[in-house]
Design a protein around this motif. Structure first.
Motif, PDB file in Angstrom:
ATOM      1  N   THR A 153       0.844  -1.108   0.053  1.00 46.38           N
ATOM      2  CA  THR A 153       0.020   0.288   0.191  1.00 46.38           C
ATOM      3  C   THR A 153       1.029   1.257  -0.075  1.00 46.38           C
ATOM      4  OG1 THR A 153      -0.069  -0.189   2.392  1.00 46.38           O
ATOM      5  CG2 THR A 153      -1.981  -1.151   1.305  1.00 46.38           C
ATOM      6  N   LEU A 154       0.447   2.707  -0.598  1.00 42.40           N
ATOM      7  CA  LEU A 154       1.194   3.497  -0.594  1.00 42.40           C
ATOM      8  C   LEU A 154       0.932   4.170   0.782  1.00 42.40           C
ATOM      9  CD1 LEU A 154       0.019   5.133  -3.881  1.00 42.40           C
ATOM     10  CD2 LEU A 154       2.346   4.325  -3.403  1.00 42.40           C
ATOM     11  N   VAL A 155       2.264   4.836   1.172  1.00 46.48           N
ATOM     12  CA  VAL A 155       2.233   5.456   2.394  1.00 46.48           C
ATOM     13  C   VAL A 155       2.267   7.128   1.849  1.00 46.48           C
ATOM     14  CG1 VAL A 155       3.865   6.427   4.452  1.00 46.48           C
ATOM     15  CG2 VAL A 155       3.781   3.906   3.540  1.00 46.48           C
ATOM     16  N   SER A 156       1.216   7.902   2.684  1.00 45.70           N
ATOM     17  CA  SER A 156       1.343   9.229   2.276  1.00 45.70           C
ATOM     18  C   SER A 156       2.069  10.027   3.050  1.00 45.70           C
ATOM     19  CB  SER A 156      -0.245   9.662   2.388  1.00 45.70           C
ATOM     20  OG  SER A 156      -0.690   9.481   3.522  1.00 45.70           O
ATOM     21  N   GLY A 157       2.208  11.186   2.583  1.00 38.74           N
ATOM     22  CA  GLY A 157       3.036  12.294   3.542  1.00 38.74           C
ATOM     23  C   GLY A 157       4.491  12.351   2.979  1.00 38.74           C
ATOM     24  N   VAL A 158       4.676  11.631   1.996  1.00 41.68           N
ATOM     25  CA  VAL A 158       6.152  11.506   1.385  1.00 41.68           C
ATOM     26  C   VAL A 158       6.519  12.752   0.809  1.00 41.68           C
ATOM     27  CG1 VAL A 158       7.763  10.386  -0.022  1.00 41.68           C
ATOM     28  CG2 VAL A 158       5.932   9.029   0.989  1.00 41.68           C
ATOM     29  N   PRO A 159       7.774  13.338   0.913  1.00 39.51           N
ATOM     30  CA  PRO A 159       8.019  14.729   0.228  1.00 39.51           C
ATOM     31  C   PRO A 159       7.962  14.646  -1.314  1.00 39.51           C
ATOM     32  CG  PRO A 159      10.204  13.621   1.350  1.00 39.51           C
ATOM     33  CD  PRO A 159       8.836  12.936   1.750  1.00 39.51           C
ATOM     34  N   GLU A 160       7.627  15.550  -1.864  1.00 33.43           N
ATOM     35  CA  GLU A 160       7.979  15.566  -3.338  1.00 33.43           C
ATOM     36  C   GLU A 160       9.373  15.457  -3.783  1.00 33.43           C
ATOM     37  OE1 GLU A 160       6.628  18.429  -7.203  1.00 33.43           O
ATOM     38  OE2 GLU A 160       5.919  19.045  -5.108  1.00 33.43           O
ATOM     39  N   VAL A 161       9.467  14.691  -4.804  1.00 33.04           N
ATOM     40  CA  VAL A 161      10.997  14.374  -5.294  1.00 33.04           C
ATOM     41  C   VAL A 161      11.091  14.893  -6.537  1.00 33.04           C
ATOM     42  CG1 VAL A 161      11.013  12.619  -3.623  1.00 33.04           C
ATOM     43  CG2 VAL A 161      10.545  11.980  -5.964  1.00 33.04           C
ATOM     44  N   ARG A 162      12.231  15.209  -7.088  1.00 30.24           N
ATOM     45  CA  ARG A 162      12.725  15.529  -8.314  1.00 30.24           C
ATOM     46  C   ARG A 162      13.231  14.440  -8.938  1.00 30.24           C
ATOM     47  NH1 ARG A 162      17.449  17.423 -11.010  1.00 30.24           N
ATOM     48  NH2 ARG A 162      16.912  18.992 -12.906  1.00 30.24           N
ATOM     49  N   THR A 163      12.716  13.869  -9.846  1.00 32.46           N
ATOM     50  CA  THR A 163      12.991  12.352 -10.563  1.00 32.46           C
ATOM     51  C   THR A 163      13.596  12.521 -11.733  1.00 32.46           C
ATOM     52  OG1 THR A 163      10.989  12.327 -11.756  1.00 32.46           O
ATOM     53  CG2 THR A 163      11.015  11.148  -9.540  1.00 32.46           C
ATOM     54  N   LYS A 216      15.922  22.637 -11.297  1.00 29.72           N
ATOM     55  CA  LYS A 216      17.297  22.443 -10.294  1.00 29.72           C
ATOM     56  C   LYS A 216      17.021  21.715  -9.038  1.00 29.72           C
ATOM     57  CE  LYS A 216      19.923  26.224 -12.639  1.00 29.72           C
ATOM     58  NZ  LYS A 216      20.723  27.374 -12.026  1.00 29.72           N
ATOM     59  N   GLY A 217      17.913  20.841  -8.650  1.00 26.36           N
ATOM     60  CA  GLY A 217      17.640  20.027  -7.303  1.00 26.36           C
ATOM     61  C   GLY A 217      18.999  19.750  -6.795  1.00 26.36           C
ATOM     62  N   PHE A 218      18.742  19.102  -5.404  1.00 24.94           N
ATOM     63  CA  PHE A 218      19.912  18.599  -4.687  1.00 24.94           C
ATOM     64  C   PHE A 218      19.433  17.355  -3.669  1.00 24.94           C
ATOM     65  CE2 PHE A 218      17.704  22.570  -3.053  1.00 24.94           C
ATOM     66  CZ  PHE A 218      17.195  21.891  -1.915  1.00 24.94           C
ATOM     67  N   THR A 219      20.460  16.689  -3.401  1.00 27.52           N
ATOM     68  CA  THR A 219      20.108  15.539  -2.409  1.00 27.52           C
ATOM     69  C   THR A 219      19.745  16.049  -0.995  1.00 27.52           C
ATOM     70  OG1 THR A 219      21.859  14.090  -3.625  1.00 27.52           O
ATOM     71  CG2 THR A 219      21.146  13.619  -1.438  1.00 27.52           C
ATOM     72  N   ARG A 258      15.616  16.678  -4.311  1.00 30.14           N
ATOM     73  CA  ARG A 258      14.797  17.828  -3.922  1.00 30.14           C
ATOM     74  C   ARG A 258      14.769  18.847  -5.111  1.00 30.14           C
ATOM     75  NH1 ARG A 258      14.344  20.775   1.792  1.00 30.14           N
ATOM     76  NH2 ARG A 258      12.672  22.247   1.441  1.00 30.14           N
ATOM     77  N   SER A 259      13.602  19.447  -5.533  1.00 30.58           N
ATOM     78  CA  SER A 259      13.728  20.521  -6.353  1.00 30.58           C
ATOM     79  C   SER A 259      14.077  21.903  -5.361  1.00 30.58           C
ATOM     80  CB  SER A 259      12.513  20.784  -7.045  1.00 30.58           C
ATOM     81  OG  SER A 259      12.196  19.774  -7.892  1.00 30.58           O
ATOM     82  N   GLU A 260      14.527  22.843  -5.990  1.00 33.18           N
ATOM     83  CA  GLU A 260      14.802  24.167  -5.329  1.00 33.18           C
ATOM     84  C   GLU A 260      13.482  24.925  -5.794  1.00 33.18           C
ATOM     85  OE1 GLU A 260      18.533  27.022  -4.845  1.00 33.18           O
ATOM     86  OE2 GLU A 260      17.790  26.770  -6.904  1.00 33.18           O
ATOM     87  N   ASP A 261      12.745  25.238  -4.908  1.00 39.54           N
ATOM     88  CA  ASP A 261      11.474  26.043  -5.055  1.00 39.54           C
ATOM     89  C   ASP A 261      10.619  25.527  -6.332  1.00 39.54           C
ATOM     90  OD1 ASP A 261      12.282  27.841  -2.939  1.00 39.54           O
ATOM     91  OD2 ASP A 261      13.674  28.772  -4.428  1.00 39.54           O
ATOM     92  N   GLY A 262      10.623  24.236  -6.335  1.00 42.44           N
ATOM     93  CA  GLY A 262       9.697  23.700  -7.497  1.00 42.44           C
ATOM     94  C   GLY A 262      10.177  23.947  -9.040  1.00 42.44           C
TER      95      GLY A 262
END
Length: 387
Positions: A88-98, A132-135, A125-129
């Motif tokens: 089952t899916l766990v909710s509340g996970v942070p948005e990721v940059r894939t 660009k992203g970082f770990t 993780r995306s910078e301000d959506g």
């Protein structure tokens, strides 16, 4: 009389059991195996993989909850609660940059999970959506029914953000002696600036307290402009990390370029050389450097040429695998097997390739039942069992 003595001696020798061969596979039936410890070393042919959770996408990391269920990260950003062959899916996970190699990466339970139910995640993780992203590494509290990750908070962002899609790292372990969180961030595709500069993130092993604060005895605390969470530097792309259960040392492995994948034992403040020294070359065949060693830079415990593209790492514990106790497991993305390294202390004395041609190995763990488990891209999670 002499002939009688010779006949008796020959008869005696024929009835003695021969000395066991060190590379022979134990093939006792289930009744004998349950009552007698194996006396010979397993070979690669002595184990097989059985699928315990079918899943077609990329499970990047997984771990067990106290009740025997699993938490598994999917690279595309999903966190799964796995029970048997269902999830089952766990909710509340942070948005990721894939983008590229990024996504939802490693997962680790708090050392006091039974009390606080904290779950740690590493992810891109995306910078301000933006693009660009970082770990990033953060934690949230798993609800009692396992359906939701509550109050997720980032603890460390390894900036600056970049639009490059490679070398995020990222593995996490708890230091057995200090209780701190160790995690890795790759060089983010910027080998010329990040790995050798302690004022920049990327190409490093980090050490923080469980709440994200910086331990006062970190090696770069108080150093002008340094990132004080850094524990070691000069790394490329670290996708395997494990604690040696005998010594308490933290071992890691990292991708080389074309050749030069490394295993290292992490020490505070040490420089592991990338890209000043390396056993690898550029992907186009050109030279990165002629140097494979240099004063003040650590040599790898072991390295591979050509590259095996390592991902996932675990030490074998327990007695289910005869002759492999204390040895090291490393998954290979490139060659679709688990690399088994036989160890004598810190020396690699031999290697075997087990469960070959099974698919790209993403993570390797020892389960609470004493069996080896691995996540295979496009297959799911398998258990490695002696046959």
């Amino acid at each position: 009389m002499r002939y009688l003595l010779l006949f008796a001696l020959a008869t005696f020798l024929c009835t003695c059991d021969p000395a066991p061969e060190t590379t022979q596979t134990t093939t006792e039936g289930p009744d004998r195996a349950a009552n007698a410890a194996p006396t010979t070393m397993l070979t690669a042919a002595g184990v097989e993989a059985e699928t315990v959770f079918n899943f077609e996408d990329i499970i990047w990391g997984f771990t067990w909850l106290p009740d025997g269920k699993m938490l598994a990260t999917v690279k595309d950003g999903r966190l799964l609660l796995v029970e048997g062959d269902s999830s089952t899916l766990v909710s509340g996970v942070p948005e990721v940059r894939t983008a590229g190699q990024g996504g939802l990466l490693d997962v680790l339970l708090d050392q006091d999970f039974a009390t606080n139910r904290f779950v740690y995640l590493s992810y891109s993780r995306s910078e301000d959506g933006g693009d660009k992203g970082f770990t990033s590494v953060g934690r949230g509290r798993l609800s009692e029914d396992g359906s939701q990750l509550e109050d997720f908070t980032s603890l460390y962002d390894g900036g600056p953000a970049t639009d490059k899609g490679q070398h995020y790292g990222s593995r996490m372990v708890w230091g057995p002696e200090d209780g701190h969180l160790y995690f890795t961030i790759g060089d983010r595709g910027n080998r010329d600036e990040n790995p050798q500069d302690t004022t920049r993130d990327g190409g490093k092993v980090y050490r923080i307290a469980a709440d994200g604060s910086i331990p006062a005895d970190n090696p770069f605390v108080g150093v002008q402009n340094a990132k004080e969470a850094i524990y070691s530097y000069g790394h490329r792309n670290l996708q395997g990390m494990a604690v040696n259960p005998t010594t308490g040392e933290i071992w890691e492995h990292e991708h080389g370029p074309r050749g030069g994948d490394e295993i290292n034992i992490i020490q505070a403040g040490k420089n592991y050389g990338w890209p000043v020294i390396t056993y690898g070359i550029n992907y186009d065949g050109s030279q990165i450097t002629e140097e494979v060693s240099k004063p003040g830079m650590e040599q790898p415990l072991h390295y591979w040429v050509p590259s095996i593209a390592p991902s996932g790492m675990a030490f074998i514990t327990g007695d289910r695998y005869a002759g492999w106790e204390g040895d090291l497991l490393v998954g290979s993305l490139r060659y679709s097997y688990i690399k088994l390294l036989h160890l004598d202390g810190k020396e690699v004395t031999g290697e075997q390739d087990i469960i070959k041609n099974i698919g790209r190995l993403r993570d390797v763990r020892m389960g609470p039942d004493g069996y080896i488990y691995a996540s295979i891209e496009g297959t799911g999670i398998v258990r490695v069992v002696p046959v």
